[in-house]
Scaffold this motif. Structure first.
Motif, mmCIF file in Angstrom:
data_model
loop_
_atom_site.group_PDB
_atom_site.id
_atom_site.type_symbol
_atom_site.label_atom_id
_atom_site.label_comp_id
_atom_site.label_asym_id
_atom_site.label_seq_id
_atom_site.Cartn_x
_atom_site.Cartn_y
_atom_site.Cartn_z
ATOM 1 N N VAL A 532 0.857 -1.179 0.000
ATOM 2 C CA VAL A 532 0.000 0.000 0.000
ATOM 3 C C VAL A 532 0.896 1.232 0.000
ATOM 4 C CG1 VAL A 532 -1.935 -1.100 1.163
ATOM 5 C CG2 VAL A 532 -0.142 -0.001 2.518
ATOM 6 N N THR A 533 0.361 2.334 -0.546
ATOM 7 C CA THR A 533 1.139 3.569 -0.622
ATOM 8 C C THR A 533 0.244 4.761 -0.319
ATOM 9 O OG1 THR A 533 2.539 4.936 -2.035
ATOM 10 C CG2 THR A 533 0.689 3.857 -3.096
ATOM 11 N N HIS A 534 0.848 5.791 0.207
ATOM 12 C CA HIS A 534 0.127 7.033 0.456
ATOM 13 C C HIS A 534 0.687 8.163 -0.398
ATOM 14 C CE1 HIS A 534 -2.312 5.591 3.864
ATOM 15 N NE2 HIS A 534 -1.269 4.787 4.070
ATOM 16 N N ARG A 535 1.406 7.775 -1.490
ATOM 17 C CA ARG A 535 1.908 8.793 -2.412
ATOM 18 C C ARG A 535 0.853 9.189 -3.433
ATOM 19 N NH1 ARG A 535 6.497 7.486 -6.395
ATOM 20 N NH2 ARG A 535 7.545 6.348 -4.750
ATOM 21 N N LEU A 536 -0.249 8.428 -3.517
ATOM 22 C CA LEU A 536 -1.280 8.686 -4.507
ATOM 23 C C LEU A 536 -2.448 9.459 -3.906
ATOM 24 C CD1 LEU A 536 -1.300 5.176 -6.242
ATOM 25 C CD2 LEU A 536 -0.171 7.267 -7.044
ATOM 26 N N ILE A 537 -3.077 10.316 -4.727
ATOM 27 C CA ILE A 537 -4.232 11.099 -4.306
ATOM 28 C C ILE A 537 -5.465 10.672 -5.102
ATOM 29 C CG2 ILE A 537 -5.169 13.404 -3.946
ATOM 30 C CD1 ILE A 537 -2.581 12.799 -2.375
ATOM 31 N N GLU A 538 -5.368 10.700 -6.442
ATOM 32 C CA GLU A 538 -6.504 10.374 -7.302
ATOM 33 C C GLU A 538 -6.389 9.007 -7.952
ATOM 34 O OE1 GLU A 538 -6.848 13.474 -10.129
ATOM 35 O OE2 GLU A 538 -7.449 14.998 -8.684
ATOM 36 N N ALA A 539 -5.176 8.568 -8.256
ATOM 37 C CA ALA A 539 -4.991 7.289 -8.938
ATOM 38 C C ALA A 539 -5.124 6.132 -7.965
ATOM 39 C CB ALA A 539 -3.617 7.247 -9.602
ATOM 40 N N PRO A 540 -5.702 5.007 -8.390
ATOM 41 C CA PRO A 540 -5.850 3.853 -7.496
ATOM 42 C C PRO A 540 -4.554 3.061 -7.335
ATOM 43 C CG PRO A 540 -6.814 3.363 -9.634
ATOM 44 C CD PRO A 540 -6.398 4.805 -9.685
ATOM 45 N N VAL A 541 -3.699 3.048 -8.389
ATOM 46 C CA VAL A 541 -2.484 2.231 -8.364
ATOM 47 C C VAL A 541 -1.361 2.933 -9.103
ATOM 48 C CG1 VAL A 541 -3.648 -0.024 -8.175
ATOM 49 C CG2 VAL A 541 -3.285 1.009 -10.439
ATOM 50 N N VAL A 542 -0.163 2.466 -8.847
ATOM 51 C CA VAL A 542 1.007 2.950 -9.560
ATOM 52 C C VAL A 542 2.081 1.893 -9.469
ATOM 53 C CG1 VAL A 542 2.158 4.061 -7.596
ATOM 54 C CG2 VAL A 542 2.488 4.997 -9.894
ATOM 55 N N VAL A 543 2.997 1.867 -10.451
ATOM 56 C CA VAL A 543 4.143 0.967 -10.364
ATOM 57 C C VAL A 543 5.397 1.817 -10.216
ATOM 58 C CG1 VAL A 543 3.172 -1.006 -11.599
ATOM 59 C CG2 VAL A 543 4.296 0.826 -12.900
ATOM 60 N N THR A 544 6.325 1.353 -9.411
ATOM 61 C CA THR A 544 7.596 2.032 -9.202
ATOM 62 C C THR A 544 8.726 1.024 -9.361
ATOM 63 O OG1 THR A 544 7.538 1.641 -6.811
ATOM 64 C CG2 THR A 544 6.566 3.692 -7.612
ATOM 65 N N THR A 545 9.954 1.542 -9.447
ATOM 66 C CA THR A 545 11.127 0.676 -9.519
ATOM 67 C C THR A 545 12.001 0.912 -8.305
ATOM 68 O OG1 THR A 545 12.272 2.329 -10.846
ATOM 69 C CG2 THR A 545 11.151 0.576 -12.038
ATOM 70 N N GLY A 546 12.844 -0.082 -8.000
ATOM 71 C CA GLY A 546 13.779 0.055 -6.893
ATOM 72 C C GLY A 546 14.836 1.090 -7.202
ATOM 73 N N SER A 547 15.500 1.588 -6.197
ATOM 74 C CA SER A 547 16.486 2.655 -6.384
ATOM 75 C C SER A 547 17.654 2.225 -7.253
ATOM 76 C CB SER A 547 17.008 3.115 -5.014
ATOM 77 O OG SER A 547 17.567 2.021 -4.307
ATOM 78 N N ASP A 548 17.927 0.919 -7.324
ATOM 79 C CA ASP A 548 19.051 0.430 -8.136
ATOM 80 C C ASP A 548 18.600 -0.226 -9.433
ATOM 81 O OD1 ASP A 548 20.891 1.231 -6.185
ATOM 82 O OD2 ASP A 548 20.620 -0.629 -5.057
ATOM 83 N N ASP A 549 17.310 -0.217 -9.712
ATOM 84 C CA ASP A 549 16.795 -0.878 -10.915
ATOM 85 C C ASP A 549 16.797 0.062 -12.113
ATOM 86 O OD1 ASP A 549 16.354 -3.155 -9.429
ATOM 87 O OD2 ASP A 549 14.254 -2.651 -8.981
ATOM 88 N N MET A 550 16.787 -0.530 -13.307
ATOM 89 C CA MET A 550 16.699 0.252 -14.540
ATOM 90 C C MET A 550 15.322 0.890 -14.639
ATOM 91 S SD MET A 550 17.196 -0.969 -18.517
ATOM 92 C CE MET A 550 18.976 -1.082 -18.397
ATOM 93 N N THR A 551 15.299 2.126 -15.114
ATOM 94 C CA THR A 551 14.028 2.817 -15.275
ATOM 95 C C THR A 551 13.327 2.376 -16.569
ATOM 96 O OG1 THR A 551 15.012 4.646 -16.503
ATOM 97 C CG2 THR A 551 14.938 4.829 -14.082
ATOM 98 N N THR A 552 12.042 2.681 -16.635
ATOM 99 C CA THR A 552 11.265 2.338 -17.823
ATOM 100 C C THR A 552 11.819 3.034 -19.059
ATOM 101 O OG1 THR A 552 9.278 2.031 -16.496
ATOM 102 C CG2 THR A 552 8.968 2.405 -18.847
ATOM 103 N N GLN A 553 12.141 4.325 -18.942
ATOM 104 C CA GLN A 553 12.630 5.077 -20.095
ATOM 105 C C GLN A 553 13.978 4.568 -20.584
ATOM 106 O OE1 GLN A 553 9.468 6.482 -20.765
ATOM 107 N NE2 GLN A 553 10.912 7.806 -21.854
ATOM 108 N N MET A 554 14.844 4.152 -19.653
ATOM 109 C CA MET A 554 16.141 3.608 -20.064
ATOM 110 C C MET A 554 15.945 2.285 -20.802
ATOM 111 S SD MET A 554 19.343 4.073 -20.334
ATOM 112 C CE MET A 554 19.748 5.404 -19.196
ATOM 113 N N ALA A 555 15.005 1.486 -20.364
ATOM 114 C CA ALA A 555 14.719 0.230 -21.062
ATOM 115 C C ALA A 555 14.241 0.506 -22.484
ATOM 116 C CB ALA A 555 13.672 -0.571 -20.282
#
Length: 630
Positions: A532-555
């Motif tokens: 669960v996360t409290h970073r969201l206000i309007e969206a029901p879900v979100v995906v994030t990456t770990g601090s050492d993982d490759m980002t979506t844009q880099m992929a």
């Protein structure tokens, strides 16, 4: 004339001539600059070739350009005693254009763009500008060192073909005769013609002379007397003191060697004495050339050694990310017989490249500080190219980073106007990092669910949407002691913002723990973690990456380059305050539950990546669930 033949122009030349005849340039006197410039280049080539072949001078070492007009015949004649051309060179230079991308560029031109377009400058075919004012052009030329009878004749009316023949020409060099169209009488006025020539020749480092005709009475007969008046300083502009050079002279010199019809944005003229002696005159154009991203495009400085032109497009003196810079360098330390290979491996070259790079960056720093509006116009034209410098030039990363501009949540516009220094100046004392998000477009970045908490807390986020941005930011990990952090990655500062360790958050976790475990059990190793996360206000879900993982844009960058990108395992985060999450949490039927989890995960992936592996399945699932709700 011998070996006379009629040859057809290359198709691209026909199109250029059509544009010329229909007044490509709003300033028709531009043909004078182009033809004088070509004659000057011919003299430079002769000087260089004569270093190893002095016989090319043919006992005529005083180089000059001469211009005359005949009002009765309606002609202007340009004569130089430079290197000249062989028959095959005339065909190559005046009948074809070998430049890559010419046809594509011609097809892209719109008629309303023509008058102010940098057309001629893009291809180095300034000779054809003669047809702006002339309905017939004749060229007589002979290459230095060849026999008099090996001269070449070329003539055309600018239609579909030209005449070629062998002639006898006693003097080396090239004569170009323009037969002016009706209505171009201004160029037959000797006073007006002289003023035009002065404008375009003051920076030429050889005499530009104009014919003066007079009469004298001798033995009761009028005799025509012809003299030649030098109308320029005949001194290389960069060798003169800066205090003696006007802004207009700097601008005209830029147009002379760059073949650009617009004034430069800024320039820097410097003479250095010491361990290495050199003079540099560097310009930054106002507009980017149309082929900026063409890998075959030539760039670099014009190299002089002791004021002898030895190389055009010397790329060794300017890094690739500054390929928009134009100018000259005149060195006293480089040998006259230098080759590109020698330059590449030379310590002198490496030192000069370092000095000149810093000089350009200093020019840009001053521009950004003194005239933000003017710098913004530079950024619009060349910002994407400058971004490459963060990965290519580790020595100057800090300086380049100061020059980079971003869009951000501070402004409600896609314009990249925010500097990192400005961003830091607006940070609160508690904020530890510089936050950014990268996406495929400005709209996608600005509407990302990752920004919801940052917007609520009033924390500025940089919005990166250029294709190069993710690659660029991988080389820009910190600025002025502040780390750069993607908002789509896990971050300890976010925990502080949402007070993750509060009693309320702990209670929420306990309440949702069974639901989270159920989702995790269903998805298995398709995700790295569910929480669960409290970073969201309007969206029901979100995906994030770990601090050492490759980002979506880099992929995406890896994939676009044809390289295999590692499979990204996302953290699937659920908004416990959202009504859809509360609804799904209470679904008992496993089939319905699984459909909703799939829908929510696809929704998060779509927001993050901009695409799905199976969009049709996503649509079917949405329609299925909507139908059941009804």
């Amino acid at each position: 004339m011998k070996r006379q033949e009629t040859r057809g122009f290359q198709s691209e030349v026909k199109e250029i001539l059509h544009l010329m005849i229909h007044s490509l340039y709003s300033k028709k006197d531009i043909f004078l600059r182009e033809l004088i410039s070509n004659a000057s280049d011919a003299a430079d080539k002769l000087r260089f070739c004569a270093l190893s072949q002095p016989d090319l001078y043919e006992e005529d070492i005083e180089l000059h350009i001469r211009i005359s007009c005949d009002q009765e015949k309606r002609t202007i004649t340009f004569s130089d005693n430079g290197i000249g051309m062989r028959r095959e060179e005339v065909i190559d230079n005046l009948g074809t254009i070998a430049k890559s991308g010419t046809k594509t560029f011609l097809q892209s031109l719109q008629s309303e763009q023509l008058k102010d377009n940098q057309f001629i400058g893009q291809f180095g075919v300034g000779f054809y500008s003669a047809f702006v004012v002339a309905d017939q052009v004749t060229v007589c030329t002979r290459y230095a060192g060849m026999k008099a009878e090996e001269g070449v004749f070329w003539q055309s009316t600018g239609e579909g073909d030209y005449t070629l023949a062998d002639i006898t020409k006693q003097n080396r060099g090239t004569d170009i005769v323009l037969h002016l169209r009706e209505g171009e009488d201004v160029f037959l006025d000797s006073c007006r013609l002289k003023s035009f020539i002065e404008k375009y020749s003051d920076y030429i480092d050889l005499p530009v002379e104009m014919e003066i005709r007079g009469k004298q009475l001798e033995d009761n007969h009028d005799e025509q007397i012809i003299t030649w008046e030098k109308i320029n300083k005949a001194q290389a502009l960069w060798t003169r003191s800066k205090t003696q050079i006007s802004d207009d002279e700097y601008k005209e010199f830029y147009k002379h060697f760059s073949h650009d019809i617009t004034d430069p944005l800024i320039w820097s003229h410097n003479r250095v004495e010491g361990k290495q002696e050199y003079t540099s005159l560097l310009y930054i154009p106002k507009k980017a050339p149309w082929d900026m991203w063409n890998r075959e495009r030539k760039y670099g400085l014009k190299l002089y050694v002791h004021r002898v032109s030895v190389m055009d497009d010397a790329t060794q003196f300017m890094p690739n990310y500054l390929r928009f810079v134009k100018g000259i360098i005149d060195s006293n330390d480089i040998p006259l017989n230098v080759s590109r290979e020698m330059l590449q491996d030379s310590r002198i070259t490496r030192n000069l490249k370092g000095y000149l790079t810093k000089r350009v960056l200093l020019m840009l720093e001053r521009l950004a500080k003194d005239d933000a509006q003017k710098y913004q116009s530079f950024w619009v034209e060349f910002g994407l190219v400058l971004k490459e410098g963060l990965g290519e030039d580790p020595t100057n990363v800090t300086t380049i980073a100061k020059l980079i501009r971003f869009a951000s949540t501070y402004n409600d516009t896609s314009e990249q106007t925010v500097s990192l220094e400005e961003y830091i100046g607006r940070m609160s004392i508690e904020q530890e990092k510089i936050y950014f998000i990268s996406a495929d477009s400005y709209a996608a970045a600005k509407s990302s669910p990752h920004l919801e908490l940052f917007n609520k807390k009033g924390i500025e986020v940089l919005l990166l949407s250029d294709r190069i941005d993710e690659w660029m930011i991988s080389y820009l990990t910190e600025f002025n002691g502040k780390l750069l952090q993607s908002v789509s990655k896990s971050d300890s500062f976010l925990d502080k913002l949402i007070d993750a360790n509060s009693d309320k958050q702990k209670e929420t976790w306990k309440t949702f723990e069974p639901f989270v475990n159920r989702v995790k059990h269903y998805l298995g190793d398709r995700v790295k973690e569910v929480r669960v996360t409290h970073r969201l206000i309007e969206a029901p879900v979100v995906v994030t990456t770990g601090s050492d993982d490759m980002t979506t844009q880099m992929a995406k960058i890896f994939t676009a380059a044809g390289q295999a990108a590692p499979d990204i395992k996302y953290v699937f985060e659920l908004n416990p305050e959202h009504p859809i999450i509360k609804r799904v949490m209470n679904i008992i039927d496993n089939h319905d539950f699984n459909d909703w989890v799939e829908l929510l995960l696809d929704q998060a992936l779509l927001a993050e990546r901009g695409s799905l592996n199976n969009p049709h399945q996503f649509i079917r699932r949405v329609n299925h669930l909507l139908n059941r709700l009804s």
